[in-house]
Every structure is written in structure tokens, then in C-alpha cells.
Design an enzyme around this catalytic site. Sequence first.
Site, mmCIF file in Angstrom:
data_model
loop_
_atom_site.group_PDB
_atom_site.id
_atom_site.type_symbol
_atom_site.label_atom_id
_atom_site.label_comp_id
_atom_site.label_asym_id
_atom_site.label_seq_id
_atom_site.Cartn_x
_atom_site.Cartn_y
_atom_site.Cartn_z
ATOM 1 N N TYR A 3 0.847 -1.191 0.000
ATOM 2 C CA TYR A 3 0.000 0.000 0.000
ATOM 3 C C TYR A 3 0.882 1.241 0.000
ATOM 4 O O TYR A 3 1.813 1.361 0.790
ATOM 5 C CB TYR A 3 -0.899 -0.036 1.231
ATOM 6 C CG TYR A 3 -1.820 1.150 1.420
ATOM 7 C CD1 TYR A 3 -2.300 1.892 0.344
ATOM 8 C CD2 TYR A 3 -2.229 1.530 2.691
ATOM 9 C CE1 TYR A 3 -3.149 2.965 0.523
ATOM 10 C CE2 TYR A 3 -3.085 2.606 2.894
ATOM 11 C CZ TYR A 3 -3.537 3.322 1.808
ATOM 12 O OH TYR A 3 -4.376 4.400 1.991
ATOM 13 N N CYS A 4 0.600 2.168 -0.907
ATOM 14 C CA CYS A 4 1.301 3.456 -0.991
ATOM 15 C C CYS A 4 2.803 3.204 -1.177
ATOM 16 O O CYS A 4 3.193 2.416 -2.035
ATOM 17 C CB CYS A 4 0.972 4.295 0.240
ATOM 18 S SG CYS A 4 1.589 5.999 0.172
#
Length: 579
Positions: free
Chosen positions: A307-308
Site C-alpha cells: 500500500y502506498c
Amino acid sequence: MPVPSPHSPDPLDLPLKLWLARVAHGVSPSSLALAYADWFNHALASPSHQARLSASALRKWLAWLAYARHAWHGDCPLCVAPAGNDKRFDPPEWGRPPFSILAQGFLLQEQWWQEAMTGVQGVSAHHQDVAAFATRQWLDMWSPSNFVASNPQVLAETWRRGGMNLAEGAANWARDAMAVLSDGPPRGVEDFVPGRATALTPGKVVFRNSLVELIQYEPATPKVWAEPVLVVPSWIMKFYILDLTPGDSLVEYLVSQGHTVFMVSWRNPGSADRELGMDDYLQLGVMEAIAAVRRAVPGARVHAAGYCLGGTLLAIGAALLGGRRDNPLASVSLLAAQTDFHEPGELGLFIDESQIAFLESVMAEHGYLDGRQMAGAFQLINSKDLVWSKLVHEYLMGAQSPMTAMRAWNADATRLPARMHSEYLRRLYLHNDLAEGRYTAQGQAVRLDAIDLPMFVVATQRDHVSPWRSVYKVLGAVRSPVTMALASGGHNVGIVSPPGGPMADPQASFRLASHGVGQAPADPDAWLRATAARRGSWWPAWSKWLAGHSGARVKPPALRPLLDGGAPVAAPGTYVLQK
């Protein structure tokens, strides 16, 4: 022993730069000055631009005078409509004079300044964007919605309550000011401590090193898919945004669908960690976590999700592992994660040599960047919603926004080691080394086209941190069959999009399309036009995709005590509680 960063600031410069950082809230004054100097000098040497602006100012002035004259006599066409994301003047009270006249004058002025700051021949694109952005921030300060006398909603509330809203607003301001001055948390976050109100999915810490704890979650089904799922969140946030509250937890959802889930929880670094770099985060945070999952589930390959910036780091690791016969990964999923930073959106406004050097001076004092300083940049990007709407709601209307799990998580800031932060800003954002084939990790060249595993890529439509068109570029960089999902919402809410539960959005939607190797459209907007929207959350589609790339269902693996020196610690572990 780590070699000191080549970009360490000169000690003689530090006192002045630290003072400037405090005054400017971490934004480089030199970066702003350079941007405005570039714009001003070229605008001064462009009589044609000056003439266009003069003519535009006259047209807007006459249009506003005509509107002001007719607005008192009933319905009158607007001179200018607010931008689609500008909700300041939507309430019906703003549709009546004199407030409608004030709002139209302000919007016309905003429009004129946008024309003034853009389109000047010779100004670099970055300087134009920085100057235009800073000018918008300055203008937003003077919006008529921000003042008691020019906001009809505030005036009505003040009349109705005899001014008590302003007294309560002053108390709210004093409370927030004291929290800032004392470096304390916002009111109400104590009700959302991980392990008590958030991060409640049962599990155990089964591995720990100096940088991460690895949590294995308990199974919720009699049998599970043979391949476990390893989630690598960004190190600029606490992991429990993905295990927020019951009903709103991505971890809980995956476990309920028969997946064995492992989660990386990053340690909150301190001054002694100033020389931790990107390679340390890759080795300790990704490679060792993959190896630990393989020990916990022997013989199984791993579905890895990031994520990210955790996804960016995972892509680097997957590229290093790519092409190997003994590749431990079964698939790669990237959630709002960029691998190409050429167009990083408005966050790129804060990335240039001057700004990075300024941040390096800020970090030199303690050896890290405090997460609250980074949060300030995110607030500037979305200041209408995060700054000025709060001013009106809490300080003028006297209301108190209730603390939520998401807001409490957002306030639970983490620190970033100086070396790592400098490396990822320079190598990823400033020079775009990963996308352009110059990135090296662990002494090896990293090539994204070495990734040949099935991929699931998620982007969100209103993402200010990882713009979806930038995320989309990975489809053309890898040699993988890719399923692309574009979810409604922003960087956080678009990812935390449960199909049910308190945070479920009845208006949520997503687009989904699968492409063979090299078959995705090069133009993201062409992909958008060709892909129909679907109602609901993207979570079920991802779970189904993971199942489709998994083997048979098997008996759940045991939660093995992999930690040296004792039994595993219960989830959410100890690192997530560090302040």
C-alpha cells in the site's frame, strides 16, 4: 557502519535553517522565492500577457457589476461557477445578496489570479505550478466564507445562539492551540488505541527484527487458500488503517474469505536510526518478511500486496526477485502505489532540490522527519477540506467534529529516518530513477520489466498522494498480466472501502479490467473510457482474484512461535504502539 549521507547539511547552516523551518512550517522559502522570481521576471517581459490580464480584469469587473445590480431583483445568472470540488458556497444562504455578490467577486478574483499565474512563456512548469499553488493558498485565506461578517451561515448561527457559537469556537481554538504548543494529540484519540478500539483482528506477532514486526492473523474459516497474503503498508503510516475497526478492516475481510494474512508493522524510528536507508527498509521490511512468511507456511508461495510507498518498495523487491526459478512470490498487488513519479500530482510541488535540501537541514537536528511535518504538506494540498472547513465548522460555528477511527489513525504520526527520507525523495520523486531504469538496490540494478508475475493494481480517482494516472503507468512497465481497478474515493477512503460496516459508502464504485502482457492501453484516459463503472467495493473483486491465483484450500497453518526468546506477542504487537 553506515556511510554518512552525501547530502548532510553543513553544521554552520543549521541554526538559521532550523529557524526558517519553524517559521515557514517546513516549506522552503527559497523554493517559493525562486518560483515567484521566475514567474515575475517572465511576466514583466511579456506585454502580451499583461494585456490579456488587463482585458480579463475589465471583463470580470463589468460582469461582476452587472451581476451585483441584477442580483437584488431576483434570479440572475452567475458570473462564474465554483470548481467541482469547491463546496464553500453551495449552501442556499450563499445564493442571496449581498453574500452571493461577495462570493461571485471572490471567485472571479480567484479565476483572474489563476490566469495570471499560468501561461507565461518561459516559466518552468514546476515554478509555474508552485507559484500558482501558493497563490491559491493565499487567496483561500481571504475567502468570505472564513469571516464572521461575510458568512451568512455563521451570522445566522450567531444570531440564533446569541454569540455562544463564537465563544465555543474560541474554546475549541484554545484547546487545539494548547495541543499544538504542547505537542500533544488531538482530543478524542485516546478512544481509538490500537488493540482496544482499532486493530482488533486476532493474531500474533510471529517475527520481529530491528525494523518490523510481522503479524500472522488467526484463520476464520475451516480451510484456507494454500497461498498466504503478505501486506506491506507504507512506513509513513501505522499499518492499522488496513485493520481499522470491525466491519471496516481489510484484514478482517480477507481472513473471512479464507485467506491467511500476514501484516508488516513498522517500528517508529528515532534519532539513532538516522542512517537507515532505502536498502535497509527493503531488506528488513520486505525480504525478511517474505522469508518469515515462507517459514510460517512451508512450501507455499506468497501473494504480496503493498500500500502506498509500501507498494513501491514491494515492486522494487519483486523486480529483484523477478525471473528466478525459486521466486517466492505468487503474485503482486499494488494498492495506490506509484512506480513512476514523473507526474506525482500536487505532492510534487514540494519536491525540488531546494525543498529537499531544506528538509535535510530540518532532519539534521534529530535525525528524522516527524510525521506531523509531512501531514502539513498533505493538509496544504487539500486545504479547503482539511484547514478552512475546520476553521468555519469548529471556530466560527462552534461545533465539535467527533473523533473517528480514521481521524485518530491520521493523527497517529510516524517518524522517517533522515537518510531514507532523503533517498526516496531524491531517487524516486526528484530523479524518477525507478521508472527510468537507474535505480539500484542491494548492489543490483532494478528493472520493473523483470516482474512477470500476475498483478492486481488499485488506484483511486481522487488521490492527491498517488494520482491514479501515475499509478496506471506500471501497466506499461512490467511484463505481467495485470488486472487494473480504479476505485472511487481518495488515497485512504478509496482503499478502505468495505462492502459493509460503518464506513461502507453507498455511493462507492470501481472500474475493473484485465489485460494480458503488454495489452493494456498506453493512455489511462483511453482505459477509463473503455471500462464501465460498477457499484460497490473493490474488495470482493480482489479477494476473488487472489483465490483465482491460488491452489486448493487446505488446513490453516499454525501460528508458530518464530520469535527468538519467547512466545509470540498478541496482535497488534508492540511497534504500532510506539510514539
